[in-house]
Every structure is written in structure tokens, then in C-alpha cells.
Design a protein around this motif. Structure first.
Motif, PDB file in Angstrom:
ATOM      1  N   GLY A 121     -20.148  22.040   4.629  1.00  0.00           N
ATOM      2  CA  GLY A 121     -18.928  21.263   4.392  1.00  0.00           C
ATOM      3  C   GLY A 121     -19.180  19.772   4.489  1.00  0.00           C
ATOM      4  N   GLU A 122     -19.990  19.375   5.474  1.00  0.00           N
ATOM      5  CA  GLU A 122     -20.344  17.955   5.614  1.00  0.00           C
ATOM      6  C   GLU A 122     -21.112  17.474   4.386  1.00  0.00           C
ATOM      7  N   PHE A 123     -22.031  18.300   3.908  1.00  0.00           N
ATOM      8  CA  PHE A 123     -22.820  17.949   2.730  1.00  0.00           C
ATOM      9  C   PHE A 123     -21.933  17.792   1.493  1.00  0.00           C
ATOM     10  N   LEU A 124     -20.995  18.717   1.311  1.00  0.00           N
ATOM     11  CA  LEU A 124     -20.154  18.735   0.111  1.00  0.00           C
ATOM     12  C   LEU A 124     -18.919  17.851   0.208  1.00  0.00           C
ATOM     13  N   GLU A 125     -18.627  17.338   1.383  1.00  0.00           N
ATOM     14  CA  GLU A 125     -17.396  16.569   1.621  1.00  0.00           C
ATOM     15  C   GLU A 125     -17.152  15.450   0.613  1.00  0.00           C
ATOM     16  N   PRO A 126     -18.168  14.693   0.197  1.00  0.00           N
ATOM     17  CA  PRO A 126     -17.895  13.630  -0.781  1.00  0.00           C
ATOM     18  C   PRO A 126     -17.356  14.143  -2.122  1.00  0.00           C
ATOM     19  N   LEU A 127     -17.574  15.411  -2.426  1.00  0.00           N
ATOM     20  CA  LEU A 127     -17.122  15.954  -3.702  1.00  0.00           C
ATOM     21  C   LEU A 127     -15.670  16.416  -3.695  1.00  0.00           C
ATOM     22  N   GLY A 128     -15.166  16.802  -2.539  1.00  0.00           N
ATOM     23  CA  GLY A 128     -13.861  17.433  -2.491  1.00  0.00           C
ATOM     24  C   GLY A 128     -13.999  18.902  -2.844  1.00  0.00           C
ATOM     25  N   SER A 129     -12.992  19.699  -2.501  1.00  0.00           N
ATOM     26  CA  SER A 129     -13.125  21.152  -2.648  1.00  0.00           C
ATOM     27  C   SER A 129     -13.207  21.600  -4.106  1.00  0.00           C
ATOM     28  N   ALA A 130     -12.460  20.991  -5.002  1.00  0.00           N
ATOM     29  CA  ALA A 130     -12.495  21.412  -6.408  1.00  0.00           C
ATOM     30  C   ALA A 130     -13.869  21.142  -7.023  1.00  0.00           C
ATOM     31  N   ASP A 131     -14.409  19.961  -6.803  1.00  0.00           N
ATOM     32  CA  ASP A 131     -15.729  19.639  -7.358  1.00  0.00           C
ATOM     33  C   ASP A 131     -16.835  20.442  -6.682  1.00  0.00           C
ATOM     34  N   ALA A 132     -16.688  20.704  -5.376  1.00  0.00           N
ATOM     35  CA  ALA A 132     -17.686  21.519  -4.677  1.00  0.00           C
ATOM     36  C   ALA A 132     -17.705  22.932  -5.264  1.00  0.00           C
ATOM     37  N   GLY A 133     -16.543  23.489  -5.538  1.00  0.00           N
ATOM     38  CA  GLY A 133     -16.472  24.803  -6.170  1.00  0.00           C
ATOM     39  C   GLY A 133     -17.072  24.785  -7.568  1.00  0.00           C
ATOM     40  N   GLU A 134     -16.819  23.717  -8.307  1.00  0.00           N
ATOM     41  CA  GLU A 134     -17.386  23.594  -9.651  1.00  0.00           C
ATOM     42  C   GLU A 134     -18.911  23.458  -9.585  1.00  0.00           C
ATOM     43  N   LEU A 135     -19.424  22.723  -8.609  1.00  0.00           N
ATOM     44  CA  LEU A 135     -20.871  22.599  -8.439  1.00  0.00           C
ATOM     45  C   LEU A 135     -21.493  23.977  -8.205  1.00  0.00           C
ATOM     46  N   ARG A 136     -20.879  24.778  -7.348  1.00  0.00           N
ATOM     47  CA  ARG A 136     -21.380  26.130  -7.093  1.00  0.00           C
ATOM     48  C   ARG A 136     -21.387  26.962  -8.380  1.00  0.00           C
TER      49      ARG A 136
END
Length: 162
Positions: A121-136
Motif C-alpha cells: 500500500g505504501e508503494f502504490l499510494e502515489p497512484l491511488g486505488s484506481a490506478d493501482a488496480g489498473e497497474l495490476r
């Protein structure tokens, strides 16, 4: 970091560079999160797989995790020494061992899962949840094609690993 394209010659314009350094940052966060639980990333991977289902053979675990059998034996020895897993003869084939989590292993896994999730979560925090999900989703899509033939591109990014 700016979203503008870097200057020519800047290593951060290479995908290999970006992926390598992103992975290094995530692994450093994961290592720091798992260390208080007495685990490394390989051990954590084994716990996650075992916690998700029935006991497995050493060979099945090695195959699922993409680890060579010799390395898997060493990881399982370490986990058994810590009281986290047990090896029992497989009732269907006594030449094989089934690996299962102990009660201590289940508790360790639960704590390690929470710690790893916080690090991720700390690693992905700059992306926000929508972008983190899209990255995955995008990474899964790229990995699902890893056995496809290589494209006719220059290959410059594949060889750039600094």
C-alpha cells in the motif's frame, strides 16, 4: 517525479530501468515489513500458498512458486526449524511429504500478510486505488503473454538492466 517524458539518454525512459527500480523499491519495503515476522520473501510466498488451500508436496510448491526443488527444500527446512510448517508422509504416496502450516505458521502468515499489504500500500499510494488496480491489470496482461513469440522490435529495452 514529473509525468513528462524524460530527456533522450535518460535511463528512466527505458521500461526495463523503470521496472527494475520499481521492483527494487517494492522489495525493500517488503523485506522491511517481513523481517519483524522472521520471514524472507521466499518463505512468505510458501506461507501464502499453503494458507490458501490443502497441504501440498514439496514438488507442487516448487512448481507453483517457480522455485527449483533444491531451493524449496532449503526454504522448507528453515520454515520447519521455525515451527511454521510440518512435513508429513502423503497418505496416497508415502514417498512424498505433504507440507502444511502449523498453528504458529497460520498466525505468522496472518501477521505477515498484513505487514506485506501495508508495504505494498505504501508503494502504490502515489497512484491511488484506481490506478493501482489498473497497474495490476496491465501487468497481469503483460505476463499472460510472456510465452508469446518476441516482437520484431530492437530489443534495446530488454537488454537495459541498469
Amino acid at each position: 517525479m514529473s509525468s513528462e517524458r524524460p530527456a533522450a539518454g535518460d535511463p528512466s525512459e527505458l521500461l526495463a530501468y523503470l521496472l527494475k527500480h520499481a521492483q527494487q523499491r517494492l522489495m525493500a519495503l517488503a523485506d522491511a515489513a517481513l523481517e519483524p515476522h522472521g520471514l524472507d520473501r521466499k518463505e512468505f510466498g510458501v506461507l501464502r500458498v499453503l494458507a490458501a488451500g490443502e497441504p501440498l508436496s514439496q514438488q507442487a510448491l516448487a512448481g507453483l512458486l517457480g522455485v527449483d526443488p533444491t531451493t524449496m527444500v532449503a526454504v522448507l527446512d528453515a520454515l520447519q526449524d521455525k515451527g511454521i510448517v510440518t512435513r508429513r508422509p502423503d497418505p496416497a504416496d508415502r514417498r512424498r511429504n505433504q507440507i502444511a502450516l502449523t498453528a504458529s505458521g497460520q498466525a505468522t502468515n496472518a501477521a505477515a500478510e498484513a505487514a506485506y499489504a501495508a508495504a505494498e500500500g505504501e508503494f502504490l499510494e502515489p497512484l491511488g486505488s484506481a490506478d493501482a488496480g489498473e497497474l495490476r491489470r496491465m501487468l497481469r496482461r503483460l505476463l499472460s503473454h510472456e510465452s508469446a513469440p518476441a516482437s520484431s522490435g530492437t530489443g534495446s529495452e530488454a537488454s537495459a538492466s541498469s
